[in-house]
Design an enzyme around this catalytic site. Sequence first.
Site, PDB file in Angstrom:
ATOM      1  CB  SER A   5      -0.908   0.017   1.229  1.00 26.29           C
ATOM      2  OG  SER A   5      -1.602   1.241   1.309  1.00 26.29           O
ATOM      3  CE1 TYR A  28      -4.840  -1.485   4.462  1.00 31.18           C
ATOM      4  CE2 TYR A  28      -4.416   0.805   3.885  1.00 31.18           C
ATOM      5  CZ  TYR A  28      -4.462  -0.537   3.533  1.00 31.18           C
ATOM      6  OH  TYR A  28      -4.116  -0.911   2.261  1.00 31.18           O
ATOM      7  CE  LYS A  70      -1.295  -3.852   2.874  1.00 36.54           C
ATOM      8  NZ  LYS A  70      -1.759  -5.212   2.504  1.00 36.54           N
TER       9      LYS A  70
END
Length: 346
Positions: free
Chosen positions: A117, A141, A145
């Site tokens: 990401s 989030y 990642k």
Amino acid sequence: MDVLVTGGAGYIGSTVASALADAGHHPVVLDDLSTGRAEFVRGRTFYRGDIADAGLVRRIVARHPGIRTAVHCAARVVVPESVARPADYYRTNVTGTLELAEALSGCGVHDLVVSGSASVYGAGPDLAVDEDAPWAPASPYARTKAVAEQMLADLAAAGRLRVLSLRYFNPVGADPWLRTGPQQPRPGHVLGVLADCRRTGAVFPVRGTDYPTRDGSALRDYVHVWDLARAHVAAVEHFERALDGRRAQAINLGTGRGTTVRELVATFARVSGHPVTVADAPRRPGDTAGAFARTDRAARLLGWHAERDLATGVADLLGWLDRRPAVLAGISADPVGSPGFPGSTR
């Protein structure tokens, strides 16, 4: 070639599976259907289960000894949800990825293409980032990642794996042949929200108006999901070249162009033929000004560049939303049998 695709019943994973199949490969899908759709794996070799289930992973590889590469798309991806439920995100995106990687390497699958990401980056003054840009993940989030990618790089350095991390920017659109697309009834991605506002007449919120961009709204690099899928095929087919002599390599996947939220709204209105009423709104937790990709490495190592523009992404999404009720309606919630092995395979 047989290719294991985790999360292959989801939005991106199902598109990747279609692109692999179209290129002559055999996708073997592993998905727990927590957010993916059983309809997206009809006709595919499918196992329903958790990526952290090492026994299931070993049995899949034993049943499909041609698997030499895995494409890992399974993840939790909703930024506001990650702020409210961070433990779930660390459990899936970090712990689940570790268990999967260990199980794969333990049964002889050492090459891993990972959905990374661009949210890991901290953008510079011009908001452009290459793969060496500093990291500044701004949400749980994004931090999961970042942790997962560093963890896989450490495993690779220890000789357990070889890893290509494809750092996505902002996926849009749908499979151009409308086989699959965003599956959530209530869209969380910005184009889905725009489409919902068009349908209901609701006001679209522009979240944040004081960012250092040309119009004050956040800026993103919107890349068509089919272009992302093509990049995964290239990564599988040219894995050795893409590593470029390393055991772990990161590659940006974006268009190389930044689009602000206000520009996105204007493009949506032009393509759809329906203006959307907008209103300024506060930023959400975890929101950032955004960034766009420098993609020289993808061109050099994968021979890849984005081919579909934002207007095409909008048109494909709208086409999918029109078709989606026919694709997702009238099919049993679990047409592949009970969870586990081997009853969940098809």
